[in-house]
Design an enzyme around this catalytic site. Structure first.
Site, PDB file in Angstrom:
ATOM      1  N   GLU A  22       0.811  -1.214   0.000  1.00 37.55           N
ATOM      2  CA  GLU A  22       0.000   0.000   0.000  1.00 37.55           C
ATOM      3  C   GLU A  22       0.846   1.266   0.000  1.00 37.55           C
ATOM      4  O   GLU A  22       0.583   2.212  -0.707  1.00 37.55           O
ATOM      5  CB  GLU A  22      -0.884  -0.023   1.249  1.00 37.55           C
ATOM      6  N   ASP A  23       1.855   1.271   0.835  1.00 37.66           N
ATOM      7  CA  ASP A  23       2.652   2.478   0.940  1.00 37.66           C
ATOM      8  C   ASP A  23       4.125   2.096   0.941  1.00 37.66           C
ATOM      9  O   ASP A  23       4.480   0.987   1.352  1.00 37.66           O
ATOM     10  CB  ASP A  23       2.315   3.219   2.237  1.00 37.66           C
ATOM     11  N   HIS A  46      -1.014   0.499   7.225  1.00 40.84           N
ATOM     12  CA  HIS A  46      -1.564   1.310   6.126  1.00 40.84           C
ATOM     13  C   HIS A  46      -0.475   2.307   5.720  1.00 40.84           C
ATOM     14  O   HIS A  46       0.621   1.876   5.380  1.00 40.84           O
ATOM     15  CB  HIS A  46      -2.851   1.952   6.648  1.00 40.84           C
ATOM     16  N   ILE A  50       2.723   4.789   5.780  1.00 39.42           N
ATOM     17  CA  ILE A  50       3.941   4.833   6.587  1.00 39.42           C
ATOM     18  C   ILE A  50       4.718   6.110   6.266  1.00 39.42           C
ATOM     19  O   ILE A  50       4.504   6.730   5.223  1.00 39.42           O
ATOM     20  CB  ILE A  50       4.868   3.613   6.343  1.00 39.42           C
ATOM     21  N   HIS A  79      -4.174  -0.591  11.821  1.00 43.91           N
ATOM     22  CA  HIS A  79      -5.577  -0.803  12.173  1.00 43.91           C
ATOM     23  C   HIS A  79      -5.647  -1.997  13.110  1.00 43.91           C
ATOM     24  O   HIS A  79      -5.348  -3.123  12.707  1.00 43.91           O
ATOM     25  CB  HIS A  79      -6.416  -1.036  10.922  1.00 43.91           C
ATOM     26  N   ASN A 125      -5.535   7.067   7.386  1.00 44.35           N
ATOM     27  CA  ASN A 125      -5.156   6.418   6.142  1.00 44.35           C
ATOM     28  C   ASN A 125      -3.639   6.555   5.987  1.00 44.35           C
ATOM     29  O   ASN A 125      -2.910   5.589   5.944  1.00 44.35           O
ATOM     30  CB  ASN A 125      -5.902   7.097   4.982  1.00 44.35           C
ATOM     31  N   ASP A 126      -3.183   7.808   5.973  1.00 44.26           N
ATOM     32  CA  ASP A 126      -1.788   8.062   5.669  1.00 44.26           C
ATOM     33  C   ASP A 126      -1.200   9.049   6.651  1.00 44.26           C
ATOM     34  O   ASP A 126      -1.931   9.789   7.317  1.00 44.26           O
ATOM     35  CB  ASP A 126      -1.715   8.639   4.265  1.00 44.26           C
ATOM     36  N   ASN A 166      -6.456  11.144   1.272  1.00 39.23           N
ATOM     37  CA  ASN A 166      -5.614   9.964   1.133  1.00 39.23           C
ATOM     38  C   ASN A 166      -4.149  10.320   1.364  1.00 39.23           C
ATOM     39  O   ASN A 166      -3.787  10.713   2.462  1.00 39.23           O
ATOM     40  CB  ASN A 166      -5.868   9.350  -0.245  1.00 39.23           C
ATOM     41  N   ASP A 203      -3.998   8.644  -5.273  1.00 41.31           N
ATOM     42  CA  ASP A 203      -3.872   7.910  -4.016  1.00 41.31           C
ATOM     43  C   ASP A 203      -2.692   8.453  -3.200  1.00 41.31           C
ATOM     44  O   ASP A 203      -2.797   9.499  -2.587  1.00 41.31           O
ATOM     45  CB  ASP A 203      -3.738   6.413  -4.330  1.00 41.31           C
ATOM     46  N   ASN A 204      -1.546   7.795  -3.246  1.00 44.77           N
ATOM     47  CA  ASN A 204      -0.434   8.248  -2.389  1.00 44.77           C
ATOM     48  C   ASN A 204       0.540   9.132  -3.156  1.00 44.77           C
ATOM     49  O   ASN A 204       0.692   9.005  -4.358  1.00 44.77           O
ATOM     50  CB  ASN A 204       0.288   7.033  -1.820  1.00 44.77           C
TER      51      ASN A 204
END
Ligand SMILES: *[C@@H]1O[C@H](CO)[C@@H](O)[C@H](O)[C@H]1NC(C)=O
Ligand SMILES: *[C@@H]1O[C@H](CO)[C@@H](O)[C@H](O)[C@H]1NC(C)=O
Ligand SMILES: CC(=O)N[C@H]1CO[C@H](CO)[C@@H](O)[C@@H]1O
Length: 356
Positions: free
Chosen positions: A54-55, A116, A118, A135, A169-170, A225, A270-271
């Protein structure tokens, strides 16, 4: 008679409203967008990453941290029993592989890590701190680790939990104990998320955390996000996934943010990752949002990576650097560069490493 008519009008109005919301919803997620491929040379999938990345964050000397295996209610997961992990890659190696970082430290059950966003912070002694949004059941925490580079492990220092940080989320760390985080508000309840997606409630926000004060600094975002910071530390970039927009803020000394401008996109953003040398902003995107929220093996979610140059200038240059229909890489969330190479992560699929 009048009552019958009233009833019919009500039914009609309701149906019209539902149809209108449904059309608006599909438009928001750009349901039927076709993805024109943009290729990069020598791409290869990273061994050992099969359940998302994800990250990710790359340190200036080429060590990359990846947050892997998130289980996000309502989103696809290829291996629901595999615990989340933080992986490390050394991008200085010729064919880098990803290895899980062992975690040391007190009484937390790390087999239930569900990581999630980082972020890292490097202090004046070159100690690297890793901040991980985690989470834990319905609760969301920030886990702060010290990276022990010689033995390649993480030492858990503390857990941060706060009522203003209910569903993060971030995160972007701006000090050893200071960070900004986006609350998307959806983790605890996929139904809430569906309603928000459907109705466009824009209730995501950004919170500034410091040990002395915690406060909301941006509100009214349509699924906040990715969040990241310019190399000089003066500007914050925030991705509003369903905007779809990237907002540029000036960061004040007391942590408050002054809005400068917003860039609008035709793909869900998104990121965000920032190239420490050029300041370019790299964005992992979802060109067809429906497919990320409603997984269908017959219609795979595509991947798309954008590069934004000169984001602070009046005319930033936006380039589509990579795009693919999902047959290689499904649902890109993040992309980051190191020495002419691009590492691309995804929500629940694999990670791809290409030459630029
Ligand atoms: C932060 O600083 C700005 C500009 O100096 C000021 O307007 C604002 O009220 C301050 N906010 C807080 C919470 O102290
Ligand atoms: C959806 O995609 C189309 C064409 O690809 C684009 O023109 C439009 O701006 C997009 N809309 C949104 C909300 O992203
Ligand atoms: C590659 C990269 O920079 N990813 C970023 C995604 O967003 C989080 C939160 O700001 C950053 O910490 C990551 O660095």
């Amino acid at each position: 008679m009048a009552r019958g008519l009233l009833f019919l009008s009500l039914v009609f109005l309701t149906l019209a409203l539902v149809a209108e919301r449904r059309a608006a919803f599909r438009k928001r997620l750009n349901a039927s967008r076709e993805v024109k491929p943009v290729d990069l040379p020598h791409c290869r999938l990273i061994k050992g990453i099969e359940t998302g990345s994800e990250d990710l964050e790359i340190l200036p000397h080429g060590l990359a941290f990846l947050s892997c295996g998130i289980k996000y209610p309502g989103l696809k997961c290829f291996d629901p029993h595999k615990p989340g992990e933080i992986l490390l890659m050394d991008l200085n190696e010729k064919n880098p592989e990803a290895v899980a970082l062992p975690i040391h430290g007190d009484g937390v059950d790390w087999t239930s890590l569900n990581p999630h966003g980082i972020s890292t912070f490097t202090d004046e002694d070159n100690t690297v701190y890793l901040f991980v949004v985690n989470h834990r059941g319905l609760k969301t925490t920030v886990e702060v680790f010290k990276f022990q580079e010689d033995e390649r492990s993480l030492l858990h220092l503390k857990t941060i939990q706060h009522e203003l940080l209910p569903n993060m989320n971030d995160i972007v760390a701006v000090g050893r104990e200071h960070f900004y985080a986006t609350n998307d508000h959806y983790f605890s309840d996929p139904y809430l998320r569906s309603w928000e997606l459907y109705l466009g409630l824009k209730w995501s926000n950004v919170v500034y955390y410091s040990p002395s004060a915690v406060r909301e600094v941006v509100s009214g975002l349509d699924f906040a996000n990715g969040i990241n910071i310019s190399p000089d530390g003066n500007y914050l970039y925030i991705a509003e996934l369903l905007g779809p927009k990237i907002h540029v803020f000036e960061k004040l000394a007391n942590g408050s943010l002054t809005p400068l401008k917003s860039l609008v996109f035709d793909t869900l953003v998104d990121n965000l990752s920032v190239d420490p040398t050029t300041g370019d902003v790299w964005v992992g995107c979802h060109p067809d949002g429906m497919r990320i929220f409603f997984y269908d093996p017959e219609n795979l979610p595509a991947s798309e990576v954008l590069r934004i140059q000169n984001i602070l200038s009046p005319e930033p240059t936006v380039t589509r650097v990579y795009a693919e229909d999902g047959s290689v890489l499904q649902g890109s969330t993040v992309a980051s560069v190191f020495k002419g190479k691009l590492l691309i992560g995804t929500v629940f699929h694999r990670a791809l490493y290409c030459e630029l």
